[in-house]
Design a protein around this motif. Sequence first.
Motif, PDB file in Angstrom:
ATOM      1  N   TRP A 287      -5.973  -9.519   3.715  1.00 57.64           N
ATOM      2  CA  TRP A 287      -6.190 -10.850   4.304  1.00 57.64           C
ATOM      3  C   TRP A 287      -4.883 -11.642   4.318  1.00 57.64           C
ATOM      4  O   TRP A 287      -4.507 -12.234   5.327  1.00 57.64           O
ATOM      5  CB  TRP A 287      -7.253 -11.573   3.492  1.00 57.64           C
ATOM      6  N   ILE A 288      -4.174 -11.623   3.196  1.00 57.19           N
ATOM      7  CA  ILE A 288      -2.915 -12.360   3.116  1.00 57.19           C
ATOM      8  C   ILE A 288      -1.879 -11.786   4.075  1.00 57.19           C
ATOM      9  O   ILE A 288      -1.173 -12.526   4.769  1.00 57.19           O
ATOM     10  CB  ILE A 288      -2.391 -12.348   1.668  1.00 57.19           C
ATOM     11  N   CYS A 289      -1.793 -10.463   4.133  1.00 57.74           N
ATOM     12  CA  CYS A 289      -0.820  -9.833   5.039  1.00 57.74           C
ATOM     13  C   CYS A 289      -1.116 -10.189   6.495  1.00 57.74           C
ATOM     14  O   CYS A 289      -0.195 -10.454   7.285  1.00 57.74           O
ATOM     15  CB  CYS A 289      -0.828  -8.319   4.856  1.00 57.74           C
ATOM     16  N   LEU A 440       1.993  -5.654  14.572  1.00 61.44           N
ATOM     17  CA  LEU A 440       1.800  -4.523  13.675  1.00 61.44           C
ATOM     18  C   LEU A 440       3.061  -4.258  12.851  1.00 61.44           C
ATOM     19  O   LEU A 440       2.982  -3.944  11.653  1.00 61.44           O
ATOM     20  CB  LEU A 440       1.406  -3.273  14.465  1.00 61.44           C
ATOM     21  N   LYS A 441       4.213  -4.414  13.457  1.00 61.64           N
ATOM     22  CA  LYS A 441       5.461  -4.243  12.717  1.00 61.64           C
ATOM     23  C   LYS A 441       5.571  -5.291  11.612  1.00 61.64           C
ATOM     24  O   LYS A 441       5.983  -4.983  10.480  1.00 61.64           O
ATOM     25  CB  LYS A 441       6.656  -4.355  13.668  1.00 61.64           C
ATOM     26  N   TYR A 446       4.984  -6.865   5.704  1.00 60.33           N
ATOM     27  CA  TYR A 446       4.321  -7.641   4.645  1.00 60.33           C
ATOM     28  C   TYR A 446       3.555  -6.714   3.700  1.00 60.33           C
ATOM     29  O   TYR A 446       3.565  -6.908   2.480  1.00 60.33           O
ATOM     30  CB  TYR A 446       3.376  -8.670   5.255  1.00 60.33           C
ATOM     31  N   PHE A 447       2.896  -5.719   4.249  1.00 61.43           N
ATOM     32  CA  PHE A 447       2.103  -4.804   3.425  1.00 61.43           C
ATOM     33  C   PHE A 447       3.012  -4.028   2.474  1.00 61.43           C
ATOM     34  O   PHE A 447       2.687  -3.823   1.301  1.00 61.43           O
ATOM     35  CB  PHE A 447       1.320  -3.839   4.319  1.00 61.43           C
ATOM     36  N   ALA A 448       4.157  -3.581   2.981  1.00 62.50           N
ATOM     37  CA  ALA A 448       5.101  -2.813   2.154  1.00 62.50           C
ATOM     38  C   ALA A 448       5.813  -3.695   1.149  1.00 62.50           C
ATOM     39  O   ALA A 448       6.201  -3.246   0.066  1.00 62.50           O
ATOM     40  CB  ALA A 448       6.112  -2.102   3.041  1.00 62.50           C
TER      41      ALA A 448
END
Length: 453
Positions: A287-289, A440-441, A446-448
Amino acid sequence: MEFSTSVKILDQSLISPPPLSACESRPSLPLNFFDMLWLNYSPVERLFFYQFSDSSSHFIDFHLPNLKFALSATLSTFYPLAATIRRSRSDGRFEIAPAHTDSVPLTVTEYAGNPADFLDISGDHSRPVEKLLPLVPRLPMSRDAQPLLALQVTLFPYFGLCVSLAVHHSACDGFSSMQFVKLWSATAASSFRPDDLVPQLPAPVMDRTVIPDPRNLYLQMEKAVLDVRVNEKMITSGISGGVYAATFTLSAPEISRLKKEAQKKAEEQGIPCFHCSSFVVSCAYSWICLLKTRHKTDGEGKAHFVFAVDWRRRIQPPFPETSFGTCLSGCFVKWDAEELLAKDGILAACAAIGKAIEELGDAHESMDGVMDKLGEIAPWRPLSLAGSPKMGVYGTDFGWGKPRKVEVISTRETGAIAMAESRNGDGGIEVGVILPEDNLKAFADYFAGGMDR
Protein backbone atom coordinates in the motif's frame (compact mmCIF):
# COMPACT_ATOMS: atom_id res chain seq x y z
CA MET A 1 -14.16 -16.05 -30.67
CA GLU A 2 -11.22 -13.84 -31.70
CA PHE A 3 -7.59 -14.62 -30.94
CA SER A 4 -4.45 -12.59 -31.28
CA THR A 5 -2.18 -13.34 -34.23
CA SER A 6 0.58 -14.26 -31.75
CA VAL A 7 -1.01 -17.69 -31.16
CA LYS A 8 -2.46 -20.23 -33.57
CA ILE A 9 -5.34 -22.53 -32.69
CA LEU A 10 -4.55 -26.26 -32.62
CA ASP A 11 -7.72 -27.62 -31.04
CA GLN A 12 -11.07 -26.33 -29.81
CA SER A 13 -13.37 -28.51 -27.74
CA LEU A 14 -16.45 -28.25 -25.59
CA ILE A 15 -16.01 -30.40 -22.49
CA SER A 16 -19.16 -31.50 -20.69
CA PRO A 17 -19.72 -33.19 -17.35
CA PRO A 18 -20.46 -36.91 -17.66
CA PRO A 19 -24.07 -37.38 -18.83
CA LEU A 20 -26.77 -38.17 -16.30
CA SER A 21 -29.40 -40.84 -16.67
CA ALA A 22 -32.80 -39.85 -18.01
CA CYS A 23 -34.28 -39.56 -14.52
CA GLU A 24 -31.45 -37.48 -13.03
CA SER A 25 -30.89 -33.73 -13.04
CA ARG A 26 -28.44 -31.29 -11.50
CA PRO A 27 -30.05 -28.71 -9.21
CA SER A 28 -29.92 -24.99 -9.86
CA LEU A 29 -27.98 -22.81 -7.44
CA PRO A 30 -29.63 -19.51 -6.53
CA LEU A 31 -27.19 -16.62 -6.26
CA ASN A 32 -26.90 -15.23 -2.74
CA PHE A 33 -26.06 -11.68 -1.72
CA PHE A 34 -22.31 -12.44 -1.73
CA ASP A 35 -22.51 -13.71 -5.33
CA MET A 36 -24.57 -10.76 -6.53
CA LEU A 37 -21.89 -8.24 -5.58
CA TRP A 38 -19.70 -9.48 -8.45
CA LEU A 39 -22.33 -9.82 -11.17
CA ASN A 40 -21.00 -6.92 -13.26
CA TYR A 41 -17.29 -7.48 -12.74
CA SER A 42 -15.13 -8.89 -15.51
CA PRO A 43 -13.85 -12.46 -15.10
CA VAL A 44 -10.86 -13.40 -12.99
CA GLU A 45 -7.99 -14.45 -15.28
CA ARG A 46 -5.33 -16.69 -13.75
CA LEU A 47 -2.37 -18.19 -15.64
CA PHE A 48 -0.33 -21.23 -14.61
CA PHE A 49 3.04 -21.56 -16.38
CA TYR A 50 4.78 -24.97 -16.48
CA GLN A 51 8.07 -26.23 -17.86
CA PHE A 52 7.28 -28.65 -20.72
CA SER A 53 10.06 -30.16 -22.83
CA ASP A 54 8.04 -31.95 -25.53
CA SER A 55 6.59 -30.99 -28.92
CA SER A 56 3.11 -29.68 -29.58
CA SER A 57 2.19 -32.86 -31.44
CA HIS A 58 3.22 -34.93 -28.41
CA PHE A 59 1.00 -32.81 -26.20
CA ILE A 60 -1.96 -33.15 -28.58
CA ASP A 61 -1.57 -36.92 -28.93
CA PHE A 62 -0.58 -37.88 -25.40
CA HIS A 63 -1.50 -35.17 -22.87
CA LEU A 64 -4.61 -33.55 -24.30
CA PRO A 65 -6.91 -36.62 -24.20
CA ASN A 66 -6.00 -37.13 -20.55
CA LEU A 67 -6.53 -33.43 -19.79
CA LYS A 68 -9.98 -33.53 -21.39
CA PHE A 69 -10.97 -36.72 -19.57
CA ALA A 70 -9.84 -35.27 -16.23
CA LEU A 71 -11.72 -32.05 -16.93
CA SER A 72 -14.97 -33.87 -17.66
CA ALA A 73 -14.57 -35.94 -14.50
CA THR A 74 -13.91 -32.80 -12.45
CA LEU A 75 -16.96 -31.07 -13.90
CA SER A 76 -19.10 -33.90 -12.54
CA THR A 77 -18.25 -32.46 -9.11
CA PHE A 78 -18.00 -28.79 -10.08
CA TYR A 79 -20.96 -28.88 -12.49
CA PRO A 80 -22.01 -25.24 -11.87
CA LEU A 81 -18.92 -24.05 -13.76
CA ALA A 82 -20.27 -25.61 -16.95
CA ALA A 83 -23.65 -23.90 -16.50
CA THR A 84 -24.79 -20.29 -16.94
CA ILE A 85 -26.18 -17.53 -14.74
CA ARG A 86 -29.65 -16.47 -15.75
CA ARG A 87 -32.92 -15.44 -14.16
CA SER A 88 -35.01 -18.17 -12.62
CA ARG A 89 -38.23 -18.92 -14.49
CA SER A 90 -40.04 -19.40 -11.18
CA ASP A 91 -39.20 -16.25 -9.19
CA GLY A 92 -37.04 -14.10 -11.50
CA ARG A 93 -34.00 -14.21 -9.22
CA PHE A 94 -30.55 -14.85 -10.60
CA GLU A 95 -29.34 -18.43 -10.42
CA ILE A 96 -26.75 -20.80 -11.83
CA ALA A 97 -28.95 -22.90 -14.08
CA PRO A 98 -27.62 -26.27 -15.32
CA ALA A 99 -28.80 -27.84 -18.58
CA HIS A 100 -28.11 -31.11 -20.40
CA THR A 101 -26.15 -29.15 -23.02
CA ASP A 102 -23.73 -27.58 -20.53
CA SER A 103 -20.04 -27.48 -21.45
CA VAL A 104 -16.81 -25.59 -20.90
CA PRO A 105 -14.73 -24.39 -23.88
CA LEU A 106 -11.15 -25.68 -23.89
CA THR A 107 -8.88 -24.18 -26.54
CA VAL A 108 -5.35 -25.33 -27.29
CA THR A 109 -3.08 -22.84 -29.02
CA GLU A 110 0.57 -22.67 -29.98
CA TYR A 111 2.69 -19.60 -29.48
CA ALA A 112 3.54 -18.25 -32.94
CA GLY A 113 6.82 -16.57 -31.98
CA ASN A 114 10.07 -18.03 -30.71
CA PRO A 115 9.16 -20.75 -28.16
CA ALA A 116 12.09 -19.60 -26.03
CA ASP A 117 10.02 -16.48 -25.30
CA PHE A 118 8.36 -18.66 -22.66
CA LEU A 119 11.20 -17.83 -20.28
CA ASP A 120 10.58 -14.12 -20.74
CA ILE A 121 6.78 -14.22 -20.70
CA SER A 122 6.67 -16.32 -17.52
CA GLY A 123 9.23 -14.20 -15.68
CA ASP A 124 8.86 -11.84 -12.75
CA HIS A 125 10.34 -8.82 -14.51
CA SER A 126 8.34 -6.10 -16.24
CA ARG A 127 6.53 -7.34 -19.36
CA PRO A 128 3.86 -5.69 -21.52
CA VAL A 129 0.47 -7.14 -20.60
CA GLU A 130 -0.27 -7.39 -24.31
CA LYS A 131 2.19 -10.31 -24.37
CA LEU A 132 0.06 -12.17 -21.83
CA LEU A 133 -3.40 -11.43 -23.20
CA PRO A 134 -3.22 -13.96 -26.09
CA LEU A 135 -2.70 -16.71 -23.51
CA VAL A 136 -6.05 -16.04 -21.81
CA PRO A 137 -9.43 -17.38 -22.99
CA ARG A 138 -12.24 -14.93 -23.63
CA LEU A 139 -15.34 -15.21 -21.48
CA PRO A 140 -18.18 -13.13 -22.98
CA MET A 141 -20.39 -11.04 -20.69
CA SER A 142 -24.13 -11.65 -21.03
CA ARG A 143 -26.94 -10.76 -18.66
CA ASP A 144 -29.32 -13.26 -20.33
CA ALA A 145 -27.09 -16.35 -20.03
CA GLN A 146 -23.69 -15.64 -18.50
CA PRO A 147 -21.11 -18.43 -19.11
CA LEU A 148 -18.93 -19.04 -16.09
CA LEU A 149 -15.68 -20.65 -17.21
CA ALA A 150 -13.36 -20.79 -20.22
CA LEU A 151 -10.00 -22.58 -20.41
CA GLN A 152 -6.97 -22.33 -22.68
CA VAL A 153 -3.66 -24.15 -23.00
CA THR A 154 -0.88 -22.38 -24.90
CA LEU A 155 2.14 -24.42 -25.98
CA PHE A 156 5.70 -23.15 -26.28
CA PRO A 157 7.20 -26.30 -27.91
CA TYR A 158 10.12 -27.82 -26.00
CA PHE A 159 10.09 -24.96 -23.46
CA GLY A 160 6.80 -24.77 -21.60
CA LEU A 161 3.07 -24.32 -21.60
CA CYS A 162 0.49 -22.11 -19.98
CA VAL A 163 -2.85 -23.31 -18.57
CA SER A 164 -5.15 -20.34 -18.10
CA LEU A 165 -8.71 -19.87 -16.97
CA ALA A 166 -11.24 -17.08 -17.01
CA VAL A 167 -13.91 -17.58 -14.37
CA HIS A 168 -16.85 -15.35 -13.53
CA HIS A 169 -16.61 -14.05 -9.97
CA SER A 170 -20.33 -14.51 -9.29
CA ALA A 171 -19.88 -18.23 -9.84
CA CYS A 172 -17.14 -18.59 -7.25
CA ASP A 173 -14.32 -16.82 -5.48
CA GLY A 174 -10.65 -17.70 -5.64
CA PHE A 175 -10.87 -20.35 -2.94
CA SER A 176 -13.62 -22.23 -4.79
CA SER A 177 -11.97 -21.86 -8.20
CA MET A 178 -8.72 -23.23 -6.78
CA GLN A 179 -10.67 -26.20 -5.38
CA PHE A 180 -11.71 -26.88 -8.97
CA VAL A 181 -8.22 -26.43 -10.44
CA LYS A 182 -6.60 -28.63 -7.79
CA LEU A 183 -9.05 -31.47 -8.40
CA TRP A 184 -8.64 -31.17 -12.19
CA SER A 185 -4.85 -31.14 -11.96
CA ALA A 186 -4.72 -34.00 -9.44
CA THR A 187 -7.01 -36.13 -11.60
CA ALA A 188 -4.88 -35.44 -14.67
CA ALA A 189 -1.60 -36.12 -12.83
CA SER A 190 -2.84 -39.46 -11.51
CA SER A 191 -2.91 -40.83 -15.08
CA PHE A 192 0.83 -40.19 -15.43
CA ARG A 193 1.60 -41.68 -12.04
CA PRO A 194 -0.26 -45.00 -11.89
CA ASP A 195 0.98 -45.74 -8.39
CA ASP A 196 -0.50 -42.51 -7.05
CA LEU A 197 -4.15 -42.29 -6.12
CA VAL A 198 -6.14 -39.14 -6.83
CA PRO A 199 -5.95 -37.17 -3.57
CA GLN A 200 -9.18 -37.21 -1.60
CA LEU A 201 -9.79 -33.48 -1.71
CA PRO A 202 -12.74 -32.16 0.32
CA ALA A 203 -15.92 -32.14 -1.77
CA PRO A 204 -17.46 -28.73 -2.44
CA VAL A 205 -20.69 -27.98 -0.61
CA MET A 206 -23.28 -26.72 -3.11
CA ASP A 207 -26.10 -26.04 -0.64
CA ARG A 208 -26.87 -22.31 -0.73
CA THR A 209 -29.38 -22.51 2.14
CA VAL A 210 -26.46 -22.60 4.59
CA ILE A 211 -26.04 -18.83 4.04
CA PRO A 212 -28.89 -17.03 5.84
CA ASP A 213 -30.18 -13.67 4.61
CA PRO A 214 -32.08 -12.14 7.53
CA ARG A 215 -31.76 -8.58 6.13
CA ASN A 216 -32.94 -9.58 2.65
CA LEU A 217 -29.63 -8.35 1.26
CA TYR A 218 -30.18 -10.22 -2.00
CA LEU A 219 -32.84 -7.71 -3.10
CA GLN A 220 -30.61 -4.80 -2.05
CA MET A 221 -27.73 -6.20 -4.10
CA GLU A 222 -29.94 -6.98 -7.08
CA LYS A 223 -31.21 -3.39 -7.16
CA ALA A 224 -27.65 -2.06 -6.86
CA VAL A 225 -26.09 -4.18 -9.61
CA LEU A 226 -28.97 -3.47 -12.03
CA ASP A 227 -28.79 0.29 -11.45
CA VAL A 228 -27.80 2.14 -14.63
CA ARG A 229 -25.14 4.00 -12.60
CA VAL A 230 -23.57 0.83 -11.25
CA ASN A 231 -20.30 1.40 -13.12
CA GLU A 232 -19.75 4.54 -11.05
CA LYS A 233 -19.68 2.39 -7.92
CA MET A 234 -17.18 -0.14 -9.21
CA ILE A 235 -13.48 0.17 -8.46
CA THR A 236 -11.42 0.33 -11.64
CA SER A 237 -7.78 1.01 -12.43
CA GLY A 238 -8.56 4.28 -14.20
CA ILE A 239 -5.61 3.49 -16.47
CA SER A 240 -5.75 3.88 -20.24
CA GLY A 241 -3.07 2.86 -22.70
CA GLY A 242 -0.33 0.27 -22.38
CA VAL A 243 0.35 -1.38 -19.04
CA TYR A 244 3.09 -3.68 -17.77
CA ALA A 245 3.04 -6.59 -15.32
CA ALA A 246 5.71 -7.55 -12.80
CA THR A 247 5.95 -9.73 -9.71
CA PHE A 248 7.76 -8.79 -6.52
CA THR A 249 8.51 -11.02 -3.52
CA LEU A 250 8.66 -10.25 0.16
CA SER A 251 10.78 -13.01 1.70
CA ALA A 252 9.94 -14.54 5.06
CA PRO A 253 12.90 -12.72 6.74
CA GLU A 254 11.76 -9.41 5.24
CA ILE A 255 8.20 -9.97 6.45
CA SER A 256 9.51 -10.85 9.92
CA ARG A 257 11.62 -7.69 9.97
CA LEU A 258 8.64 -5.53 9.01
CA LYS A 259 6.51 -7.16 11.72
CA LYS A 260 9.14 -6.53 14.38
CA GLU A 261 9.65 -2.96 13.16
CA ALA A 262 5.93 -2.18 13.35
CA GLN A 263 5.51 -3.84 16.75
CA LYS A 264 8.58 -2.11 18.20
CA LYS A 265 7.40 1.31 17.06
CA ALA A 266 3.94 0.60 18.44
CA GLU A 267 5.45 -0.21 21.86
CA GLU A 268 7.62 2.92 21.79
CA GLN A 269 4.60 5.10 21.00
CA GLY A 270 2.27 3.37 23.43
CA ILE A 271 -0.07 2.15 20.70
CA PRO A 272 -2.28 -0.76 21.81
CA CYS A 273 -1.58 -4.19 20.28
CA PHE A 274 -3.20 -4.84 16.92
CA HIS A 275 -3.51 -7.76 14.51
CA CYS A 276 -0.10 -7.89 12.76
CA SER A 277 0.18 -10.97 10.54
CA SER A 278 2.30 -11.67 7.46
CA PHE A 279 -0.74 -10.74 5.40
CA VAL A 280 -1.13 -7.41 7.20
CA VAL A 281 2.48 -6.31 6.82
CA SER A 282 2.59 -7.43 3.15
CA CYS A 283 -0.53 -5.41 2.39
CA ALA A 284 0.80 -2.44 4.37
CA TYR A 285 4.14 -2.46 2.57
CA SER A 286 2.50 -2.75 -0.86
CA TRP A 287 0.00 0.00 0.00
CA ILE A 288 2.77 2.43 0.93
CA CYS A 289 4.80 1.62 -2.18
CA LEU A 290 1.79 2.19 -4.41
CA LEU A 291 0.85 5.39 -2.57
CA LYS A 292 4.38 6.70 -3.16
CA THR A 293 4.07 5.73 -6.81
CA ARG A 294 0.64 7.27 -7.40
CA HIS A 295 -0.41 9.73 -4.71
CA LYS A 296 -4.16 9.00 -4.90
CA THR A 297 -6.09 10.48 -1.98
CA ASP A 298 -9.58 11.77 -1.38
CA GLY A 299 -10.57 15.38 -0.72
CA GLU A 300 -9.54 15.04 2.93
CA GLY A 301 -6.05 13.71 2.23
CA LYS A 302 -7.02 10.16 3.12
CA ALA A 303 -5.72 7.08 1.29
CA HIS A 304 -8.02 4.08 0.85
CA PHE A 305 -7.42 0.34 0.74
CA VAL A 306 -10.11 -2.32 0.38
CA PHE A 307 -9.63 -6.07 0.45
CA ALA A 308 -11.91 -9.07 0.45
CA VAL A 309 -12.75 -10.98 3.61
CA ASP A 310 -13.64 -14.67 3.40
CA TRP A 311 -16.68 -15.16 5.62
CA ARG A 312 -16.82 -18.95 5.56
CA ARG A 313 -15.37 -19.23 9.06
CA ARG A 314 -16.51 -15.84 10.33
CA ILE A 315 -20.23 -15.80 9.58
CA GLN A 316 -22.70 -16.80 12.30
CA PRO A 317 -23.77 -19.48 12.22
CA PRO A 318 -20.60 -20.78 10.49
CA PHE A 319 -20.92 -22.73 7.27
CA PRO A 320 -18.56 -25.27 5.65
CA GLU A 321 -15.15 -24.02 4.53
CA THR A 322 -15.64 -25.89 1.25
CA SER A 323 -18.89 -24.06 0.42
CA PHE A 324 -18.83 -23.45 -3.33
CA GLY A 325 -19.50 -19.92 -4.46
CA THR A 326 -18.44 -16.43 -3.52
CA CYS A 327 -18.28 -15.79 0.21
CA LEU A 328 -16.43 -12.47 0.20
CA SER A 329 -17.18 -8.94 1.29
CA GLY A 330 -15.01 -5.86 1.52
CA CYS A 331 -12.94 -4.69 4.46
CA PHE A 332 -12.46 -0.93 4.13
CA VAL A 333 -9.35 0.86 5.39
CA LYS A 334 -8.87 4.65 5.43
CA TRP A 335 -5.88 6.53 6.80
CA ASP A 336 -4.15 9.87 6.52
CA ALA A 337 -1.86 9.71 3.50
CA GLU A 338 0.83 11.91 5.03
CA GLU A 339 1.13 9.53 7.99
CA LEU A 340 1.49 6.59 5.63
CA LEU A 341 4.24 8.37 3.73
CA ALA A 342 6.06 9.50 6.88
CA LYS A 343 9.00 7.77 8.60
CA ASP A 344 6.71 5.52 10.65
CA GLY A 345 4.43 4.76 7.71
CA ILE A 346 4.73 0.99 8.10
CA LEU A 347 3.36 1.29 11.65
CA ALA A 348 0.47 3.48 10.52
CA ALA A 349 -0.42 1.13 7.64
CA CYS A 350 -0.18 -2.04 9.75
CA ALA A 351 -2.22 -0.47 12.54
CA ALA A 352 -4.90 0.73 10.12
CA ILE A 353 -5.25 -2.65 8.40
CA GLY A 354 -4.96 -4.66 11.62
CA LYS A 355 -7.58 -2.51 13.35
CA ALA A 356 -9.97 -2.88 10.40
CA ILE A 357 -9.65 -6.67 10.60
CA GLU A 358 -10.20 -6.68 14.36
CA GLU A 359 -13.31 -4.54 13.99
CA LEU A 360 -14.97 -6.82 11.46
CA GLY A 361 -18.40 -7.51 12.81
CA ASP A 362 -21.33 -9.39 11.36
CA ALA A 363 -21.19 -10.52 7.73
CA HIS A 364 -24.66 -9.18 7.02
CA GLU A 365 -23.78 -5.82 8.52
CA SER A 366 -20.63 -5.78 6.41
CA MET A 367 -22.61 -6.37 3.22
CA ASP A 368 -25.40 -3.93 4.05
CA GLY A 369 -24.87 -0.93 1.76
CA VAL A 370 -21.57 -2.26 0.44
CA MET A 371 -22.19 -0.96 -3.09
CA ASP A 372 -22.69 2.56 -1.72
CA LYS A 373 -19.46 2.23 0.29
CA LEU A 374 -17.61 1.20 -2.87
CA GLY A 375 -19.18 4.09 -4.76
CA GLU A 376 -17.95 6.57 -2.18
CA ILE A 377 -14.30 5.58 -2.55
CA ALA A 378 -14.25 4.53 -6.23
CA PRO A 379 -13.34 8.02 -7.54
CA TRP A 380 -10.15 8.00 -5.44
CA ARG A 381 -8.82 4.80 -7.07
CA PRO A 382 -8.25 2.89 -3.82
CA LEU A 383 -5.81 0.03 -3.68
CA SER A 384 -7.65 -3.29 -3.80
CA LEU A 385 -6.47 -6.87 -3.51
CA ALA A 386 -6.85 -10.04 -5.60
CA GLY A 387 -5.85 -13.54 -4.56
CA SER A 388 -4.51 -14.68 -1.20
CA PRO A 389 -1.35 -16.33 0.12
CA LYS A 390 -3.64 -19.02 1.57
CA MET A 391 -4.91 -20.34 -1.77
CA GLY A 392 -1.92 -22.59 -2.43
CA VAL A 393 -1.74 -21.83 -6.15
CA TYR A 394 1.73 -23.35 -6.42
CA GLY A 395 0.40 -26.72 -5.30
CA THR A 396 -1.22 -27.24 -8.70
CA ASP A 397 0.46 -30.12 -10.55
CA PHE A 398 -1.07 -31.57 -13.75
CA GLY A 399 1.77 -34.08 -14.02
CA TRP A 400 4.38 -31.60 -15.22
CA GLY A 401 5.60 -30.58 -11.78
CA LYS A 402 4.67 -27.49 -9.83
CA PRO A 403 4.15 -24.23 -11.74
CA ARG A 404 7.11 -22.10 -12.72
CA LYS A 405 4.87 -19.07 -12.24
CA VAL A 406 1.24 -18.25 -11.42
CA GLU A 407 -0.10 -14.86 -12.44
CA VAL A 408 -3.39 -12.95 -12.28
CA ILE A 409 -3.79 -10.37 -15.05
CA SER A 410 -7.46 -9.40 -14.70
CA THR A 411 -6.16 -6.84 -12.18
CA ARG A 412 -5.41 -4.58 -15.15
CA GLU A 413 -9.13 -3.74 -15.04
CA THR A 414 -9.43 -3.09 -11.30
CA GLY A 415 -6.01 -1.72 -10.39
CA ALA A 416 -5.68 -4.37 -7.67
CA ILE A 417 -2.48 -6.01 -6.57
CA ALA A 418 -2.43 -9.82 -6.68
CA MET A 419 -1.05 -11.86 -3.79
CA ALA A 420 0.06 -15.48 -3.62
CA GLU A 421 2.35 -17.60 -1.51
CA SER A 422 5.98 -17.72 -2.59
CA ARG A 423 6.61 -20.50 -5.10
CA ASN A 424 9.68 -21.48 -3.06
CA GLY A 425 7.54 -22.59 -0.13
CA ASP A 426 9.71 -20.53 2.23
CA GLY A 427 6.95 -18.45 3.80
CA GLY A 428 7.40 -15.46 1.53
CA ILE A 429 4.61 -13.67 -0.34
CA GLU A 430 4.47 -12.73 -4.04
CA VAL A 431 2.94 -9.41 -5.06
CA GLY A 432 1.77 -8.99 -8.66
CA VAL A 433 1.37 -5.45 -9.99
CA ILE A 434 0.10 -4.06 -13.31
CA LEU A 435 0.84 -0.40 -14.00
CA PRO A 436 1.96 1.95 -16.79
CA GLU A 437 5.66 1.50 -17.47
CA ASP A 438 6.91 4.62 -15.65
CA ASN A 439 4.72 3.88 -12.61
CA LEU A 440 5.94 0.30 -12.50
CA LYS A 441 9.57 1.40 -12.52
CA ALA A 442 8.86 3.76 -9.63
CA PHE A 443 6.99 1.05 -7.70
CA ALA A 444 9.92 -1.34 -8.21
CA ASP A 445 12.33 1.23 -6.79
CA TYR A 446 10.18 1.84 -3.72
CA PHE A 447 9.61 -1.88 -3.18
CA ALA A 448 13.35 -2.63 -3.40
CA GLY A 449 14.30 0.36 -1.25
CA GLY A 450 12.25 -0.55 1.78
CA MET A 451 10.82 2.11 4.05
CA ASP A 452 13.87 4.34 3.68
CA ARG A 453 12.89 5.83 0.31
